[in-house]
Design a protein around this motif. Structure first.
Motif, PDB file in Angstrom:
ATOM      1  N   SER A  84      20.961  12.196 -31.126  1.00 16.26           N
ATOM      2  CA  SER A  84      21.041  12.477 -32.315  1.00 16.26           C
ATOM      3  C   SER A  84      20.921  13.764 -32.801  1.00 16.26           C
ATOM      4  N   LEU A  85      21.620  14.680 -31.949  1.00 17.24           N
ATOM      5  CA  LEU A  85      21.483  16.444 -32.170  1.00 17.24           C
ATOM      6  C   LEU A  85      21.838  16.886 -33.628  1.00 17.24           C
ATOM      7  N   LYS A  86      20.979  17.777 -33.991  1.00 15.87           N
ATOM      8  CA  LYS A  86      21.237  18.445 -35.040  1.00 15.87           C
ATOM      9  C   LYS A  86      21.301  20.001 -35.134  1.00 15.87           C
ATOM     10  N   PRO A  87      21.892  20.624 -35.763  1.00 18.59           N
ATOM     11  CA  PRO A  87      22.248  22.093 -35.879  1.00 18.59           C
ATOM     12  C   PRO A  87      20.842  22.801 -35.569  1.00 18.59           C
ATOM     13  N   GLU A  88      19.989  22.409 -36.124  1.00 16.21           N
ATOM     14  CA  GLU A  88      18.595  23.188 -35.810  1.00 16.21           C
ATOM     15  C   GLU A  88      18.102  22.871 -34.323  1.00 16.21           C
ATOM     16  N   ASP A  89      18.790  22.237 -33.547  1.00 14.85           N
ATOM     17  CA  ASP A  89      18.276  22.021 -32.371  1.00 14.85           C
ATOM     18  C   ASP A  89      18.924  23.234 -31.235  1.00 14.85           C
ATOM     19  N   THR A  90      20.032  24.003 -32.058  1.00 14.19           N
ATOM     20  CA  THR A  90      20.569  24.880 -31.327  1.00 14.19           C
ATOM     21  C   THR A  90      19.695  25.871 -30.655  1.00 14.19           C
ATOM     22  N   GLY A  91      20.028  26.443 -29.406  1.00 13.49           N
ATOM     23  CA  GLY A  91      19.157  27.444 -29.072  1.00 13.49           C
ATOM     24  C   GLY A  91      19.415  27.617 -27.442  1.00 13.49           C
ATOM     25  N   VAL A  92      18.612  28.222 -26.847  1.00  7.65           N
ATOM     26  CA  VAL A  92      18.673  28.490 -25.427  1.00  7.65           C
ATOM     27  C   VAL A  92      17.349  27.546 -25.055  1.00  7.65           C
ATOM     28  N   TYR A  93      17.633  26.634 -24.182  1.00 10.11           N
ATOM     29  CA  TYR A  93      16.652  25.785 -23.636  1.00 10.11           C
ATOM     30  C   TYR A  93      16.075  26.298 -22.145  1.00 10.11           C
ATOM     31  N   TYR A  94      14.965  26.302 -22.209  1.00  9.69           N
ATOM     32  CA  TYR A  94      14.123  26.820 -20.899  1.00  9.69           C
ATOM     33  C   TYR A  94      13.516  25.752 -20.231  1.00  9.69           C
ATOM     34  N   CYS A  95      13.553  25.564 -18.713  1.00 13.99           N
ATOM     35  CA  CYS A  95      12.742  24.765 -17.958  1.00 13.99           C
ATOM     36  C   CYS A  95      11.385  25.566 -17.647  1.00 13.99           C
ATOM     37  N   ALA A  96      10.321  24.864 -17.540  1.00 15.16           N
ATOM     38  CA  ALA A  96       9.099  25.806 -16.946  1.00 15.16           C
ATOM     39  C   ALA A  96       8.097  24.720 -16.235  1.00 15.16           C
ATOM     40  N   ALA A  97       7.357  25.505 -15.298  1.00 16.53           N
ATOM     41  CA  ALA A  97       6.461  24.510 -14.657  1.00 16.53           C
ATOM     42  C   ALA A  97       4.718  25.521 -14.922  1.00 16.53           C
ATOM     43  N   GLY A  98       3.891  24.710 -14.942  1.00 20.05           N
ATOM     44  CA  GLY A  98       2.639  25.227 -14.966  1.00 20.05           C
ATOM     45  C   GLY A  98       1.603  24.251 -15.062  1.00 20.05           C
ATOM     46  N   PHE A  99       0.431  24.978 -14.942  1.00 21.37           N
ATOM     47  CA  PHE A  99      -0.838  24.089 -14.942  1.00 21.37           C
ATOM     48  C   PHE A  99      -1.541  23.704 -16.265  1.00 21.37           C
ATOM     49  N   ARG A 100      -1.080  24.391 -17.317  1.00 21.37           N
ATOM     50  CA  ARG A 100      -1.487  24.143 -18.820  1.00 21.37           C
ATOM     51  C   ARG A 100      -0.707  23.046 -19.277  1.00 21.37           C
ATOM     52  N   TRP A 101      -1.363  22.109 -19.735  1.00 13.30           N
ATOM     53  CA  TRP A 101      -0.580  20.850 -20.182  1.00 13.30           C
ATOM     54  C   TRP A 101      -0.237  21.290 -21.659  1.00 13.30           C
ATOM     55  N   SER A 102      -0.933  21.751 -22.162  1.00 15.72           N
ATOM     56  CA  SER A 102      -0.386  22.177 -23.664  1.00 15.72           C
ATOM     57  C   SER A 102       0.918  23.160 -23.839  1.00 15.72           C
ATOM     58  N   ALA A 103       0.927  24.001 -22.672  1.00 17.11           N
ATOM     59  CA  ALA A 103       2.020  24.707 -22.604  1.00 17.11           C
ATOM     60  C   ALA A 103       2.332  25.473 -21.355  1.00 17.11           C
ATOM     61  N   PRO A 104       2.907  24.315 -20.546  1.00 20.90           N
ATOM     62  CA  PRO A 104       3.230  24.908 -19.126  1.00 20.90           C
ATOM     63  C   PRO A 104       4.215  26.168 -18.945  1.00 20.90           C
ATOM     64  N   GLY A 105       3.796  27.385 -18.393  1.00 24.39           N
ATOM     65  CA  GLY A 105       4.641  28.660 -18.362  1.00 24.39           C
ATOM     66  C   GLY A 105       4.201  29.497 -17.187  1.00 24.39           C
ATOM     67  N   ASP A 106       3.920  28.755 -16.206  1.00 25.82           N
ATOM     68  CA  ASP A 106       3.868  29.765 -14.791  1.00 25.82           C
ATOM     69  C   ASP A 106       5.090  29.958 -14.466  1.00 25.82           C
ATOM     70  N   TYR A 107       6.071  29.294 -14.282  1.00 15.11           N
ATOM     71  CA  TYR A 107       7.142  29.487 -13.734  1.00 15.11           C
ATOM     72  C   TYR A 107       8.226  29.108 -14.896  1.00 15.11           C
ATOM     73  N   TRP A 108       9.441  29.879 -15.156  1.00 17.16           N
ATOM     74  CA  TRP A 108      10.605  29.673 -15.684  1.00 17.16           C
ATOM     75  C   TRP A 108      11.915  29.657 -15.223  1.00 17.16           C
ATOM     76  N   GLY A 109      12.914  29.019 -15.913  1.00 15.18           N
ATOM     77  CA  GLY A 109      14.268  29.163 -15.432  1.00 15.18           C
ATOM     78  C   GLY A 109      14.804  29.997 -16.230  1.00 15.18           C
ATOM     79  N   GLN A 110      16.001  30.335 -16.016  1.00 18.55           N
ATOM     80  CA  GLN A 110      16.881  31.285 -16.778  1.00 18.55           C
ATOM     81  C   GLN A 110      17.446  30.742 -18.094  1.00 18.55           C
ATOM     82  N   GLY A 111      17.544  29.681 -18.411  1.00 14.45           N
ATOM     83  CA  GLY A 111      17.895  29.017 -19.815  1.00 14.45           C
ATOM     84  C   GLY A 111      19.234  28.557 -19.646  1.00 14.45           C
ATOM     85  N   THR A 112      19.459  27.645 -20.464  1.00 16.74           N
ATOM     86  CA  THR A 112      20.853  27.048 -20.634  1.00 16.74           C
ATOM     87  C   THR A 112      21.277  26.962 -22.227  1.00 16.74           C
ATOM     88  N   GLN A 113      22.276  27.247 -22.619  1.00 15.94           N
ATOM     89  CA  GLN A 113      22.618  27.395 -24.100  1.00 15.94           C
ATOM     90  C   GLN A 113      23.099  26.013 -24.493  1.00 15.94           C
TER      91      GLN A 113
END
Length: 118
Positions: A84-113
């Motif tokens: 049920s995608l909406k126009p406001e879902d548009t963007g670059v989507y990044y995968c991330a990995a990390g220890f912090r549950w609230s916002a994992p961000g120790d490692y990142w991918g390059q993103g996919t549009q």
């Protein structure tokens, strides 16, 4: 250098679906929480969904009921099923990995549009 590799982005009409994939190195995937973020032009990067090592999940309110995050431990892959995608879902989507549950961000991918047209 740790590499998270995303795939599955593209152009879809509003109401359609896409599934994003992210492959991580085994030593990262097995110990970290995994997450998906979205960034649109001119906006800050926002957390979309998180999945813990045990499979527990959390979603941004605007995605609850439409998006599903899952992980395949045998293949070190995390998925984001987007329905049920909406126009406001548009963007670059990044995968991330990390220890912090609230916002994992120790490692990142390059993103996919992801582009959702009206």
């Amino acid at each position: 250098q740790v590499q998270l590799v995303e795939s599955g982005g593209g152009l879809v009409q509003a109401g359609g679906s896409l599934r994003l994939s992210c492959v991580a190195p085994r030593n990262i995937f097995s110990i970290y929480h995994m997450a998906w973020y979205r960034q649109a032009p001119g906006e800050q990067r926002e957390l979309v969904a998180v999945i813990g090592r045990g499979g527990n999940t959390n979603y941004a309110d605007s995605r609850k009921g439409r998006f599903t995050i899952s992980r395949d431990n045998a293949n070190n892959t995390v998925y984001l099923q987007m329905n049920s995608l909406k126009p406001e879902d548009t963007g670059v989507y990044y995968c991330a990995a990390g220890f912090r549950w609230s916002a994992p961000g120790d490692y990142w991918g390059q993103g996919t549009q992801v582009t959702v047209s009206v």
